[in-house]
Design a protein around this motif. Structure first.
Motif, mmCIF file in Angstrom:
data_model
loop_
_atom_site.group_PDB
_atom_site.id
_atom_site.type_symbol
_atom_site.label_atom_id
_atom_site.label_comp_id
_atom_site.label_asym_id
_atom_site.label_seq_id
_atom_site.Cartn_x
_atom_site.Cartn_y
_atom_site.Cartn_z
ATOM 1 N N GLY A 145 19.548 6.350 -42.649
ATOM 2 C CA GLY A 145 18.917 7.103 -43.724
ATOM 3 C C GLY A 145 19.484 8.498 -43.885
ATOM 4 N N ASP A 146 19.096 9.143 -44.951
ATOM 5 C CA ASP A 146 19.556 10.511 -45.229
ATOM 6 C C ASP A 146 19.153 11.480 -44.123
ATOM 7 O OD1 ASP A 146 20.707 9.734 -47.630
ATOM 8 O OD2 ASP A 146 18.870 10.121 -48.772
ATOM 9 N N MET A 181 22.196 7.635 -47.944
ATOM 10 C CA MET A 181 22.026 6.591 -46.945
ATOM 11 C C MET A 181 23.307 5.774 -46.832
ATOM 12 S SD MET A 181 18.120 5.253 -47.667
ATOM 13 C CE MET A 181 18.267 5.231 -49.451
#
Length: 201
Positions: free
Chosen positions: A56-57, A1
């Motif tokens: 986010g990832d 992230m």
């Protein structure tokens, strides 16, 4: 992230403190940006081009510090910062809104005065009054322990602590610690908590 942040922003600092409190420091890259330059990397993620902004990832984007703190709690599988439900949740969210509101008013006041508005002009004076009324409310809360005593800080405490840190950095002339003694003592204890110490920069 990735967290797009700024050292002096009380909202970004709150999110940094949340990252450390939740033990997510190895999962979030903190990237300080000059938001005044409207960096494309933030604008592409957040149509408001504000910090903090979290990517986010899975490329999910979260913005507004309150939303990000909730999201990070979900990622960590923890309701330590924001209780999952009930009156406890409402109280934490209310305290968080108070801390953020003090920061909002202080930032707007600085902007108005910098733009040439007299400090005692109606709109500017209203912002400073909000800061003072907020501090007086926090003083009562610190005095009767409804601000939180003992245990790890929640999102409300982090919000208030970061707002007070902003006042120290940008409004030293207020001298709020001399007027609000119970709040000053509470803040001194919070400032020594690891997540707050690490979130300073």
């Amino acid at each position: 992230m990735k967290l797009y942040s700024s050292v002096l922003s009380p909202y970004a600092r709150k999110v940094r403190a949340a990252i450390y409190a939740l033990g997510l420091e190895n999962r979030v890259e903190i990237i300080n940006v000059n938001i005044s330059a409207s960096p494309a990397v933030v604008l592409d993620a957040n149509p408001l081009c504000k910090i903090p902004t979290l990517v986010g990832d899975d490329a999910t984007v979260m913005y507004d510090s309150r939303v990000i703190v909730e999201y990070l709690g979900m990622v960590a599988g923890s309701d330590m910062l924001v209780p999952a439900s009930g009156m406890a949740r409402c109280i934490v969210l209310r305290t968080q809104a108070l801390g953020d509101g003090i920061a909002d008013a202080a930032i707007l006041y600085r902007g108005l005065v910098a733009a040439g508005l007299a400090p005692d002009a109606g709109l500017a004076a209203r912002q400073m009054a909000a800061v003072e009324h907020g501090l007086a409310t926090l003083e009562r809360m610190a005095g009767d322990s409804t601000l939180g005593a003992g245990g790890p800080p929640d999102a409300g405490a982090l919000s208030v602590g970061c707002a007070l840190g902003f006042l120290d950095a940008r409004f030293a002339e207020l001298g709020w610690t001399g007027q609000y003694r119970a709040l000053a003592e509470w803040y001194d204890r919070l400032a020594h908590v690891e997540c707050m110490r690490r979130s300073v920069s």
